[in-house]
Design a protein around this motif. Structure first.
Motif, PDB file in Angstrom:
ATOM      1  N   LEU A 106     -22.358  26.882 -41.922  1.00 34.72           N
ATOM      2  CA  LEU A 106     -23.213  25.702 -41.272  1.00 34.72           C
ATOM      3  C   LEU A 106     -24.384  25.800 -42.032  1.00 34.72           C
ATOM      4  O   LEU A 106     -25.070  26.855 -42.456  1.00 34.72           O
ATOM      5  N   SER A 107     -25.208  24.617 -42.228  1.00 36.73           N
ATOM      6  CA  SER A 107     -26.456  24.608 -42.776  1.00 36.73           C
ATOM      7  C   SER A 107     -27.672  24.796 -41.926  1.00 36.73           C
ATOM      8  O   SER A 107     -27.517  23.956 -40.636  1.00 36.73           O
ATOM      9  N   TRP A 108     -28.556  25.245 -42.091  1.00 37.38           N
ATOM     10  CA  TRP A 108     -29.716  25.538 -41.233  1.00 37.38           C
ATOM     11  C   TRP A 108     -30.543  24.312 -41.173  1.00 37.38           C
ATOM     12  O   TRP A 108     -30.960  23.855 -40.028  1.00 37.38           O
ATOM     13  N   VAL A 109     -30.810  23.522 -42.155  1.00 30.05           N
ATOM     14  CA  VAL A 109     -31.400  22.152 -42.112  1.00 30.05           C
ATOM     15  C   VAL A 109     -30.378  21.260 -41.454  1.00 30.05           C
ATOM     16  O   VAL A 109     -31.279  20.570 -40.452  1.00 30.05           O
ATOM     17  N   ASN A 110     -29.272  21.078 -41.488  1.00 26.30           N
ATOM     18  CA  ASN A 110     -28.458  19.865 -40.567  1.00 26.30           C
ATOM     19  C   ASN A 110     -27.940  20.405 -39.363  1.00 26.30           C
ATOM     20  O   ASN A 110     -27.686  19.563 -38.586  1.00 26.30           O
TER      21      ASN A 110
ATOM     22  N   GLY B 290     -21.521  34.200 -29.017  1.00 22.77           N
ATOM     23  CA  GLY B 290     -21.187  35.586 -29.496  1.00 22.77           C
ATOM     24  C   GLY B 290     -20.349  35.412 -30.773  1.00 22.77           C
ATOM     25  O   GLY B 290     -19.877  36.384 -31.295  1.00 22.77           O
ATOM     26  N   TYR B 291     -20.718  34.099 -31.542  1.00 25.51           N
ATOM     27  CA  TYR B 291     -19.905  34.073 -32.695  1.00 25.51           C
ATOM     28  C   TYR B 291     -20.620  34.074 -33.964  1.00 25.51           C
ATOM     29  O   TYR B 291     -21.919  33.449 -33.879  1.00 25.51           O
ATOM     30  N   LYS B 292     -20.538  34.786 -34.966  1.00 23.80           N
ATOM     31  CA  LYS B 292     -21.127  34.703 -36.035  1.00 23.80           C
ATOM     32  C   LYS B 292     -20.884  33.831 -37.186  1.00 23.80           C
ATOM     33  O   LYS B 292     -19.808  33.207 -37.183  1.00 23.80           O
ATOM     34  N   THR B 293     -22.125  33.471 -37.958  1.00 24.10           N
ATOM     35  CA  THR B 293     -21.848  32.347 -38.959  1.00 24.10           C
ATOM     36  C   THR B 293     -22.677  32.735 -40.243  1.00 24.10           C
ATOM     37  O   THR B 293     -23.533  33.239 -40.173  1.00 24.10           O
ATOM     38  N   PHE B 294     -21.897  32.094 -41.070  1.00 29.03           N
ATOM     39  CA  PHE B 294     -22.230  32.075 -42.680  1.00 29.03           C
ATOM     40  C   PHE B 294     -23.545  31.117 -42.761  1.00 29.03           C
ATOM     41  O   PHE B 294     -22.949  29.778 -42.696  1.00 29.03           O
ATOM     42  N   VAL B 295     -24.644  31.372 -42.820  1.00 28.98           N
ATOM     43  CA  VAL B 295     -25.684  30.492 -42.853  1.00 28.98           C
ATOM     44  C   VAL B 295     -26.095  29.673 -44.264  1.00 28.98           C
ATOM     45  O   VAL B 295     -26.591  30.818 -45.077  1.00 28.98           O
ATOM     46  N   ASP B 296     -25.831  28.466 -44.709  1.00 30.19           N
ATOM     47  CA  ASP B 296     -26.438  27.901 -45.900  1.00 30.19           C
ATOM     48  C   ASP B 296     -27.826  27.438 -45.660  1.00 30.19           C
ATOM     49  O   ASP B 296     -28.091  26.970 -44.411  1.00 30.19           O
ATOM     50  N   SER B 297     -28.653  27.694 -46.424  1.00 30.37           N
ATOM     51  CA  SER B 297     -30.088  27.190 -46.141  1.00 30.37           C
ATOM     52  C   SER B 297     -30.260  25.740 -45.954  1.00 30.37           C
ATOM     53  O   SER B 297     -31.056  25.321 -45.124  1.00 30.37           O
TER      54      SER B 297
ATOM     55  N   VAL C 102     -17.628  37.580 -54.350  1.00 33.86           N
ATOM     56  CA  VAL C 102     -18.059  36.077 -54.759  1.00 33.86           C
ATOM     57  C   VAL C 102     -17.805  34.978 -54.121  1.00 33.86           C
ATOM     58  O   VAL C 102     -16.521  34.513 -53.682  1.00 33.86           O
ATOM     59  N   HIS C 103     -18.497  34.245 -53.390  1.00 35.12           N
ATOM     60  CA  HIS C 103     -18.471  32.993 -52.451  1.00 35.12           C
ATOM     61  C   HIS C 103     -18.755  31.530 -53.268  1.00 35.12           C
ATOM     62  O   HIS C 103     -19.856  31.756 -53.980  1.00 35.12           O
ATOM     63  N   VAL C 104     -17.913  30.630 -53.335  1.00 36.59           N
ATOM     64  CA  VAL C 104     -18.094  29.450 -53.805  1.00 36.59           C
ATOM     65  C   VAL C 104     -18.508  28.376 -52.918  1.00 36.59           C
ATOM     66  O   VAL C 104     -17.627  27.931 -52.119  1.00 36.59           O
ATOM     67  N   PHE C 105     -19.484  27.802 -52.918  1.00 29.29           N
ATOM     68  CA  PHE C 105     -20.077  26.785 -52.030  1.00 29.29           C
ATOM     69  C   PHE C 105     -19.250  25.244 -52.371  1.00 29.29           C
ATOM     70  O   PHE C 105     -19.321  24.992 -53.619  1.00 29.29           O
ATOM     71  N   GLY C 106     -18.951  24.825 -51.380  1.00 25.57           N
ATOM     72  CA  GLY C 106     -17.838  23.559 -51.408  1.00 25.57           C
ATOM     73  C   GLY C 106     -16.849  23.473 -52.448  1.00 25.57           C
ATOM     74  O   GLY C 106     -16.566  22.632 -53.087  1.00 25.57           O
ATOM     75  N   MET C 107     -15.856  24.466 -52.150  1.00 23.48           N
ATOM     76  CA  MET C 107     -14.591  24.562 -53.168  1.00 23.48           C
ATOM     77  C   MET C 107     -13.539  24.452 -51.937  1.00 23.48           C
ATOM     78  O   MET C 107     -13.456  25.530 -51.422  1.00 23.48           O
TER      79      MET C 107
END
Length: 283
Positions: free
Chosen positions: A30-34, A46-53, A177-182
């Motif tokens: 999820l996006s920190w901005v949006n 209690g759930y963890k999230t991968f944060v996109d700036s 390696v993580h690919v954004f938007g794939m």
């Protein structure tokens, strides 16, 4: 070395679908901005999230962000953050690709000294940047990197970029390696160095009145069934035998067929469908 692949659901955010994502133990980006509130709600449960700036969103919306505000928020919520992307700089008519690459690396280095848990910090290398910045990052000893700028590219451009970096990541095979938007599973299948990716793709069919099925492909449940574009896919126009195949699939995934006539019902279904799809992915 073949890597285990993880798919991260991006976007959406309605309460019902968030609940479905949590119940199915789905990875979430999820996006920190949006989507700051959604991240905080997940954290509260209690759930963890991968944060996109969300730097790209901030750029397109003309929002000025203080990197220290982002850092302060990360430090507050870091126990519930799986990973978080550094504040990257987007090339524009005011910022060259060279300058954006330099500033992104500078931001990454700065954040490493300020965040509570720098091991979760992710450097982002963008398509179009000089490959020396990617090599610089890898030689620094990082074990997790993200590739950005591919979401809006065509299939050919995506593949050309991934072909360019493939031999590098074969040399650094220990790096995640993580690919954004794939969201293209054929591309994920082809490029074995991809460890994870994210996309809003699972939610697109639901938004446009459709669900995906194994038995009958895309099935349309929207209201515009007389439209030539939709009529061939419309559930109400299908043969009874084909309708039953769809009903059986929907039921097997824990839903009623009536749910598919609502956007939220379709989104919830798509979560389960895509989780199964990714789990079937073989490499």
């Amino acid at each position: 070395m073949t890597k285990k692949y993880n798919f991260y659901f991006a976007g959406c955010g309605n309460k019902s679908t968030e609940k479905t994502l949590r119940e199915n133990d789905c990875c979430r980006l999820l996006s920190w901005v949006n989507e700051k509130k959604v991240i905080e709600e997940r954290s509260a449960n209690g759930y963890k999230t991968f944060v996109d700036s969300g730097a790209f969103s901030a750029y397109t919306k003309g929002i000025d962000i203080d990197i220290d505000d982002y850092i302060a928020w990360i430090n507050r919520w870091h126990p519930y953050v799986e990973r978080y992307c550094c504040w990257d700089v987007i090339p524009s008519d005011k910022v060259s690709v060279e300058e954006s690459a330099k500033q992104t690396w500078k931001n990454y280095q700065y954040m490493k000294t300020k965040v509570t848990d720098p091991s979760k910090l992710v450097y982002c290398f963008h398509v179009g940047e000089d490959i020396t910045y990617l090599l610089q990052a890898l030689k620094s000893g990082i074990d997790f990197i993200a590739l950005g700028g591919l979401a809006k590219k065509g299939k050919k451009q995506r593949e050309e970029f991934l072909e360019l970096v493939e031999p590098i990541f074969e040399e650094y095979s220990h790096v995640h390696v993580h690919v954004f938007g794939m969201g293209s599973m054929p591309i994920v299948q082809r490029f074995k160095f991809i460890s994870s990716s994210d996309s809003t793709t699972p939610f697109f069919p639901a938004k446009h009145g459709r669900i995906q099925t194994d038995s009958c492909g895309n099935v349309y449940f929207g209201e515009d069934v007389d439209n030539e574009k939709h009529s061939k896919e419309a559930f109400v126009n299908m043969l009874p035998s084909h309708q039953q195949l769809v009903v059986d699939e929907v039921t097997a995934r824990g839903f009623d067929i009536e749910d598919m006539f609502t956007n939220i019902g379709r989104q919830d279904y798509q979560v389960v469908y895509w989780k199964e799809k990714v789990e079937r992915l073989t490499r």
